[in-house]
Design a protein around this motif. Structure first.
Motif, mmCIF file in Angstrom:
data_model
loop_
_atom_site.group_PDB
_atom_site.id
_atom_site.type_symbol
_atom_site.label_atom_id
_atom_site.label_comp_id
_atom_site.label_asym_id
_atom_site.label_seq_id
_atom_site.Cartn_x
_atom_site.Cartn_y
_atom_site.Cartn_z
ATOM 1 N N GLN A 30 3.724 2.981 -0.426
ATOM 2 C CA GLN A 30 4.209 1.788 -0.335
ATOM 3 C C GLN A 30 3.857 1.118 -1.733
ATOM 4 N N TYR A 31 4.976 0.259 -1.945
ATOM 5 C CA TYR A 31 5.026 -0.436 -3.169
ATOM 6 C C TYR A 31 4.598 -1.766 -3.120
ATOM 7 N N PHE A 32 5.109 -2.313 -2.252
ATOM 8 C CA PHE A 32 4.661 -3.818 -1.974
ATOM 9 C C PHE A 32 4.733 -4.183 -0.449
ATOM 10 N N ALA A 33 3.595 -4.936 0.128
ATOM 11 C CA ALA A 33 3.044 -5.315 1.431
ATOM 12 C C ALA A 33 3.527 -6.882 1.267
ATOM 13 N N ILE A 50 2.215 -8.618 -2.089
ATOM 14 C CA ILE A 50 1.152 -7.880 -3.069
ATOM 15 C C ILE A 50 1.573 -6.572 -3.264
ATOM 16 N N ASN A 51 1.373 -6.328 -4.717
ATOM 17 C CA ASN A 51 1.786 -5.007 -5.191
ATOM 18 C C ASN A 51 0.717 -4.364 -4.657
ATOM 19 N N TRP A 52 0.858 -2.944 -3.911
ATOM 20 C CA TRP A 52 0.026 -2.374 -3.240
ATOM 21 C C TRP A 52 -0.966 -1.518 -4.587
ATOM 22 N N SER A 53 -0.515 -1.328 -5.639
ATOM 23 C CA SER A 53 -1.104 -0.425 -6.401
ATOM 24 C C SER A 53 -2.049 -1.341 -7.409
ATOM 25 N N ILE A 69 -3.222 -13.786 -0.145
ATOM 26 C CA ILE A 69 -2.904 -12.519 0.375
ATOM 27 C C ILE A 69 -3.855 -11.546 -0.324
ATOM 28 N N SER A 70 -4.292 -10.485 0.450
ATOM 29 C CA SER A 70 -5.149 -9.423 -0.204
ATOM 30 C C SER A 70 -4.842 -8.318 0.568
ATOM 31 N N ARG A 71 -5.360 -7.139 0.002
ATOM 32 C CA ARG A 71 -5.548 -5.786 0.520
ATOM 33 C C ARG A 71 -6.490 -4.984 0.379
ATOM 34 N N ASP A 72 -6.826 -4.179 1.478
ATOM 35 C CA ASP A 72 -8.086 -3.075 1.279
ATOM 36 C C ASP A 72 -7.235 -1.720 1.345
ATOM 37 N N ARG A 73 -7.052 -1.223 0.038
ATOM 38 C CA ARG A 73 -6.469 0.253 0.101
ATOM 39 C C ARG A 73 -7.102 1.090 0.773
#
Length: 123
Positions: A30-33, A50-53, A69-73
């Motif tokens: 994944q690159y973007f979510a 969000i840029n996943w990396s 927006i936030s992410r938990d890899r």
């Protein structure tokens, strides 16, 4: 990649909601979510990505300062915290995943989509 959204519902104007998106499958590519929203008769509209990396975030002007927006890899989760909601935020919200590095705010650049979750903001 499979995406499943949750957390939608009915809220009064000024209230808050938190949407979640669970990703499964080959999420490592994944690159973007991103999150998009759609109302009947209108095209799907970019909300945030969000840029996943790197974790760099991007927002539509209409939600800047209100949505996060936030992410938990580790958990392959993406979240959308929505504060100060307005009736015009009412829509079906979709989580999306982009594998390649294309423009983040175009829906046709995304490869995978969730089924959507309804958000209704009453006045």
């Amino acid at each position: 990649v499979q995406l499943v959204e949750s957390g939608g519902g009915l809220v009064k104007a000024g209230g808050s909601l938190r949407l979640s998106c669970a990703a499964s499958g080959r999420t490592g590519s994944q690159y973007f979510a991103g999150w998009f929203r759609q109302t009947p008769g209108k095209e799907r509209e970019f909300v945030t990505a969000i840029n996943w990396s790197t974790g760099k975030t991007y927002y539509a002007d209409s939600v800047k300062g209100r949505f996060t927006i936030s992410r938990d890899r580790a958990k392959n989760m993406v979240y959308l915290q929505m504060n100060s909601l307005k009736p015009e935020d009412t829509a079906v919200y979709y989580c999306a995943s982009m594998v390649s590095h294309y423009t983040y705010d175009r829906s046709d650049n995304y490869d995978y989509w969730g089924q959507g979750t309804q958000v209704t903001v009453s006045s």
